[in-house]
Design an enzyme around this catalytic site. Structure first.
Site, PDB file in Angstrom:
ATOM      1  N   ASP A 117      34.047  38.147 -88.519  1.00 14.97           N
ATOM      2  CA  ASP A 117      32.690  38.660 -88.348  1.00 14.97           C
ATOM      3  C   ASP A 117      32.037  37.980 -87.156  1.00 14.97           C
ATOM      4  O   ASP A 117      32.158  36.760 -86.978  1.00 14.97           O
ATOM      5  CB  ASP A 117      31.865  38.417 -89.607  1.00 14.97           C
ATOM      6  CG  ASP A 117      30.601  39.254 -89.625  1.00 14.97           C
ATOM      7  OD1 ASP A 117      30.673  40.439 -89.245  1.00 14.97           O
ATOM      8  OD2 ASP A 117      29.548  38.743 -90.023  1.00 14.97           O
ATOM      9  N   HIS A 124      18.992  39.885 -82.984  1.00 14.69           N
ATOM     10  CA  HIS A 124      19.216  39.184 -84.251  1.00 14.69           C
ATOM     11  C   HIS A 124      19.319  37.675 -84.030  1.00 14.69           C
ATOM     12  O   HIS A 124      18.697  36.885 -84.746  1.00 14.69           O
ATOM     13  CB  HIS A 124      20.490  39.719 -84.910  1.00 14.69           C
ATOM     14  CG  HIS A 124      20.904  38.959 -86.137  1.00 14.69           C
ATOM     15  ND1 HIS A 124      20.171  38.959 -87.297  1.00 14.69           N
ATOM     16  CD2 HIS A 124      21.986  38.165 -86.370  1.00 14.69           C
ATOM     17  CE1 HIS A 124      20.777  38.211 -88.206  1.00 14.69           C
ATOM     18  NE2 HIS A 124      21.882  37.711 -87.665  1.00 14.69           N
ATOM     19  N   ARG A 133      14.669  27.478 -85.872  1.00 13.44           N
ATOM     20  CA  ARG A 133      14.445  26.455 -84.837  1.00 13.44           C
ATOM     21  C   ARG A 133      13.179  26.820 -84.046  1.00 13.44           C
ATOM     22  O   ARG A 133      13.237  27.061 -82.836  1.00 13.44           O
ATOM     23  CB  ARG A 133      15.652  26.362 -83.898  1.00 13.44           C
ATOM     24  CG  ARG A 133      16.948  25.991 -84.600  1.00 13.44           C
ATOM     25  CD  ARG A 133      18.105  25.843 -83.609  1.00 13.44           C
ATOM     26  NE  ARG A 133      18.378  27.075 -82.886  1.00 13.44           N
ATOM     27  CZ  ARG A 133      19.118  28.080 -83.349  1.00 13.44           C
ATOM     28  NH1 ARG A 133      19.659  27.988 -84.556  1.00 13.44           N
ATOM     29  NH2 ARG A 133      19.332  29.175 -82.623  1.00 13.44           N
ATOM     30  N   GLU A 191      23.420  42.510 -94.348  1.00 14.92           N
ATOM     31  CA  GLU A 191      23.548  42.534 -92.902  1.00 14.92           C
ATOM     32  C   GLU A 191      24.118  43.888 -92.523  1.00 14.92           C
ATOM     33  O   GLU A 191      25.255  44.210 -92.878  1.00 14.92           O
ATOM     34  CB  GLU A 191      24.425  41.395 -92.387  1.00 14.92           C
ATOM     35  CG  GLU A 191      23.751  40.042 -92.511  1.00 14.92           C
ATOM     36  CD  GLU A 191      24.460  38.935 -91.769  1.00 14.92           C
ATOM     37  OE1 GLU A 191      23.851  37.870 -91.576  1.00 14.92           O
ATOM     38  OE2 GLU A 191      25.632  39.130 -91.377  1.00 14.92           O
ATOM     39  N   GLU A 193      25.923  46.227 -90.348  1.00 10.88           N
ATOM     40  CA  GLU A 193      26.910  45.996 -89.296  1.00 10.88           C
ATOM     41  C   GLU A 193      27.799  47.222 -89.104  1.00 10.88           C
ATOM     42  O   GLU A 193      27.782  48.168 -89.904  1.00 10.88           O
ATOM     43  CB  GLU A 193      27.795  44.796 -89.630  1.00 10.88           C
ATOM     44  CG  GLU A 193      27.043  43.492 -89.827  1.00 10.88           C
ATOM     45  CD  GLU A 193      27.967  42.290 -89.833  1.00 10.88           C
ATOM     46  OE1 GLU A 193      29.104  42.393 -89.308  1.00 10.88           O
ATOM     47  OE2 GLU A 193      27.556  41.240 -90.374  1.00 10.88           O
ATOM     48  N   ASP A 225      27.625  43.130 -94.650  1.00  7.55           N
ATOM     49  CA  ASP A 225      28.084  41.757 -94.863  1.00  7.55           C
ATOM     50  C   ASP A 225      27.057  41.040 -95.737  1.00  7.55           C
ATOM     51  O   ASP A 225      26.183  40.331 -95.246  1.00  7.55           O
ATOM     52  CB  ASP A 225      28.253  41.060 -93.514  1.00  7.55           C
ATOM     53  CG  ASP A 225      28.839  39.665 -93.649  1.00  7.55           C
ATOM     54  OD1 ASP A 225      29.642  39.460 -94.569  1.00  7.55           O
ATOM     55  OD2 ASP A 225      28.502  38.798 -92.824  1.00  7.55           O
ATOM     56  N   ARG A 229      21.727  33.631 -98.571  1.00 10.90           N
ATOM     57  CA  ARG A 229      21.110  32.805 -97.546  1.00 10.90           C
ATOM     58  C   ARG A 229      20.875  31.361 -97.995  1.00 10.90           C
ATOM     59  O   ARG A 229      20.964  30.431 -97.184  1.00 10.90           O
ATOM     60  CB  ARG A 229      19.781  33.420 -97.115  1.00 10.90           C
ATOM     61  CG  ARG A 229      19.878  34.802 -96.508  1.00 10.90           C
ATOM     62  CD  ARG A 229      20.698  34.812 -95.239  1.00 10.90           C
ATOM     63  NE  ARG A 229      20.670  36.125 -94.597  1.00 10.90           N
ATOM     64  CZ  ARG A 229      21.435  36.471 -93.576  1.00 10.90           C
ATOM     65  NH1 ARG A 229      22.294  35.604 -93.073  1.00 10.90           N
ATOM     66  NH2 ARG A 229      21.363  37.682 -93.054  1.00 10.90           N
ATOM     67  N   GLN A 232      24.272  29.669 -97.965  1.00 11.34           N
ATOM     68  CA  GLN A 232      24.669  29.546 -96.567  1.00 11.34           C
ATOM     69  C   GLN A 232      23.925  28.406 -95.863  1.00 11.34           C
ATOM     70  O   GLN A 232      24.524  27.622 -95.111  1.00 11.34           O
ATOM     71  CB  GLN A 232      24.406  30.860 -95.839  1.00 11.34           C
ATOM     72  CG  GLN A 232      24.784  30.865 -94.361  1.00 11.34           C
ATOM     73  CD  GLN A 232      24.408  32.177 -93.679  1.00 11.34           C
ATOM     74  OE1 GLN A 232      23.881  33.089 -94.314  1.00 11.34           O
ATOM     75  NE2 GLN A 232      24.681  32.275 -92.396  1.00 11.34           N
ATOM     76  N   TYR A 236      26.480  25.418 -94.299  1.00 10.35           N
ATOM     77  CA  TYR A 236      27.061  25.831 -93.016  1.00 10.35           C
ATOM     78  C   TYR A 236      27.214  24.713 -91.990  1.00 10.35           C
ATOM     79  O   TYR A 236      27.957  24.861 -91.021  1.00 10.35           O
ATOM     80  CB  TYR A 236      26.265  26.996 -92.419  1.00 10.35           C
ATOM     81  CG  TYR A 236      25.069  26.628 -91.598  1.00 10.35           C
ATOM     82  CD1 TYR A 236      25.132  26.672 -90.199  1.00 10.35           C
ATOM     83  CD2 TYR A 236      23.879  26.241 -92.195  1.00 10.35           C
ATOM     84  CE1 TYR A 236      24.037  26.346 -89.425  1.00 10.35           C
ATOM     85  CE2 TYR A 236      22.783  25.921 -91.429  1.00 10.35           C
ATOM     86  CZ  TYR A 236      22.861  25.963 -90.048  1.00 10.35           C
ATOM     87  OH  TYR A 236      21.761  25.641 -89.297  1.00 10.35           O
ATOM     88  N   LYS A 245      29.062  33.814 -97.637  1.00  4.94           N
ATOM     89  CA  LYS A 245      29.489  35.072 -97.030  1.00  4.94           C
ATOM     90  C   LYS A 245      30.720  35.677 -97.693  1.00  4.94           C
ATOM     91  O   LYS A 245      30.972  36.879 -97.552  1.00  4.94           O
ATOM     92  CB  LYS A 245      29.816  34.845 -95.551  1.00  4.94           C
ATOM     93  CG  LYS A 245      28.641  34.456 -94.695  1.00  4.94           C
ATOM     94  CD  LYS A 245      27.823  35.674 -94.327  1.00  4.94           C
ATOM     95  CE  LYS A 245      26.838  35.362 -93.230  1.00  4.94           C
ATOM     96  NZ  LYS A 245      26.113  36.551 -92.778  1.00  4.94           N
ATOM     97  N   THR A 249      32.120  41.917 -99.080  1.00  4.87           N
ATOM     98  CA  THR A 249      31.787  42.662 -97.867  1.00  4.87           C
ATOM     99  C   THR A 249      32.089  44.126 -98.156  1.00  4.87           C
ATOM    100  O   THR A 249      33.219  44.455 -98.530  1.00  4.87           O
ATOM    101  CB  THR A 249      32.624  42.184 -96.666  1.00  4.87           C
ATOM    102  OG1 THR A 249      32.376  40.794 -96.442  1.00  4.87           O
ATOM    103  CG2 THR A 249      32.276  42.976 -95.419  1.00  4.87           C
ATOM    104  N   THR A 338      25.219  41.355 -87.446  1.00  7.26           N
ATOM    105  CA  THR A 338      24.013  42.097 -87.802  1.00  7.26           C
ATOM    106  C   THR A 338      23.464  42.863 -86.601  1.00  7.26           C
ATOM    107  O   THR A 338      23.321  42.317 -85.512  1.00  7.26           O
ATOM    108  CB  THR A 338      22.935  41.145 -88.327  1.00  7.26           C
ATOM    109  OG1 THR A 338      23.471  40.382 -89.403  1.00  7.26           O
ATOM    110  CG2 THR A 338      21.717  41.917 -88.807  1.00  7.26           C
ATOM    111  N   GLU A 352      15.300  38.757 -91.458  1.00 13.54           N
ATOM    112  CA  GLU A 352      14.432  39.082 -90.323  1.00 13.54           C
ATOM    113  C   GLU A 352      13.260  39.958 -90.738  1.00 13.54           C
ATOM    114  O   GLU A 352      12.127  39.754 -90.285  1.00 13.54           O
ATOM    115  CB  GLU A 352      15.238  39.802 -89.248  1.00 13.54           C
ATOM    116  CG  GLU A 352      16.384  39.000 -88.650  1.00 13.54           C
ATOM    117  CD  GLU A 352      17.313  39.906 -87.880  1.00 13.54           C
ATOM    118  OE1 GLU A 352      17.048  40.151 -86.690  1.00 13.54           O
ATOM    119  OE2 GLU A 352      18.295  40.391 -88.481  1.00 13.54           O
TER     120      GLU A 352
END
Length: 404
Positions: A117, A124, A133, A191, A193, A225, A229, A232, A236, A245, A249, A338, A352
């Site tokens: 992926d 995105h 961030r 997600e 995709e 996908d 969250r 994750q 991660y 993840k 899928t 995504t 988002e």
């Protein structure tokens, strides 16, 4: 309506002919099917009845033999199928081999080898960067404009559209928590995709260049996908996505061959950084696809992401994931990442759309930040086709069910 009499302009008309695998009514046997309108043609039976040399590839319980046969076979089979469903002389032979789509059982159309992926939408990536961030000088990571970022997923949990999605459990730890806790994810996301299906394999140690993309990739499909969250976010660092993840899928039951999407090819967004030679597609044919995706939650449209905005193309992704000599296998699947456009209405994830839960979505059945048990998510899409006709992509749907 008889299968040959598809209304003019039907997005699943003879200009499309996506491939799937189905069981006829009252049978558990699986065979390759081709969609025409709201019917499915038993492609293997048609090939046998008409004496096609490709009958052995089509009378199979999976698409993998056809995928492995390579580009010449793909083109020959597509030409034959087009003739079988459009030439009046074939009608008497072929028409009894159609089944109403509503009466067949659809299956995962191919055996998935490896699953990769990517993270190819600049919109995105910038949104995610701004969410997590907010004080960074640049919301993109330093490597993002130089290579297609990706991770290896879990091929064994790729499922066909319509399969329930069991809410995953795992560790999670909010910033204010003293220690992690275990339990069902409370931030289950989607997600939107596009998945690309590899047919012809490649040799270990030999990278696949940009120009060989169409010799290896058979077609594409919609892909969801699903993402936990909260799991994750805790797991991660430093190695990336794992349990958040790998639980499920979802892919469409229909694989659209690349040859059906010639009119949908578009140039990708303008490059802002010089690319290394193996990724430089300046002299290549247009590598993007104009796919118009719609995302619904419980039947309510929440987003319409445009695939034409994707910064990294499928050809570049294929070149990058093999540049170290990694080999392709028949049935490899790689996701675009995504799909998100520049506006709020075009974001391809709830992360988002709700800005990490800050701005809940207003749905007819209540507010949503992330998915609740019982929610049904559907991705659908179309692309421009010949003479203004749309090419429909098979939808992918999943319903969230509680963790056991």
């Amino acid at each position: 309506m008889p299968p040959f009499d598809v209304p003019e302009g039907d997005p699943f008309g003879p200009h499309n002919l996506p491939y799937g695998v189905f069981s006829p009514p009252g049978s558990s046997e699986r065979t390759v099917g081709v969609r025409l309108g709201d019917h499915v043609l038993d492609a293997g039976a048609a090939a046998h009845a008409l004496g096609s040399p490709y009958a052995s590839l089509l009378a199979r319980p999976t698409l993998n033999p056809l995928l492995a046969a390579g580009r010449t076979a793909w083109s020959d089979v597509r030409r034959a199928l087009t003739a079988w469903v459009t030439v009046p002389a074939h009608r008497e032979t072929v028409e009894p081999l159609f089944h109403p789509l509503s009466e067949v059982t659809l299956h995962l159309p191919f055996e998935v080898a490896d699953y990769v992926d990517f993270y190819a939408s600049e919109n995105h990536a910038r949104n995610v960067g701004q969410i997590f961030r907010p004080d960074a000088a640049d919301s993109l990571t330093p490597n993002w404009k130089h290579l297609p970022i990706g991770y290896h997923g879990r091929s064994g949990t790729v499922v066909v559209s319509g399969t329930d999605v069991i809410r995953p459990s795992g560790q999670r730890k909010a910033p204010a928590d003293a220690a992690p806790v275990f339990g069902p994810s409370v931030r289950l996301d989607i997600e939107a995709e596009v998945g690309f299906v590899v047919g012809a394999p490649s040799e270990l140690g030999r990278p696949v260049p940009l120009g060989d993309y169409r010799d290896h990739v058979f077609g594409l499909c919609l892909l969801n996908d699903w993402s936990a969250r909260d799991v994750q976010a805790w797991e991660y660092v430093p190695l990336g996505p794992f349990l958040g993840k790998s639980f499920t899928t979802s892919v469409s039951a229909w694989i659209t061959p690349l040859d059906a999407l010639e009119e949908a090819r578009v140039a990708p967004p303008e490059r802002t950084h010089e690319l290394l030679p193996y990724l430089d597609d300046a002299g290549e044919e247009p590598g993007g696809y104009d796919l118009r995706i719609t995302v619904t939650v419980n039947g309510h449209v929440v987003s319409e992401p445009p695939f034409s905005t994707m910064y990294w193309t499928a050809a570049q992704q294929l070149a990058h994931m093999t540049v170290n000599g990694a080999s392709l296998r028949t049935g490899d699947l790689y996701g675009s990442g995504t799909v998100s456009g520049p506006t709020e209405r075009e974001r391809g994830s709830l992360l988002e759309l709700t800005w990490n839960g800050r701005d809940p979505l207003e749905l007819p059945d209540g507010k949503r930040t992330f998915l609740e048990d019982g929610d049904v998510v559907t991705l659908s899409a179309w692309a421009p086709g010949p003479d203004g006709v749309r090419v429909g992509l098979g939808a992918v749907t999943g319903r969230v069910v509680p963790a056991p």
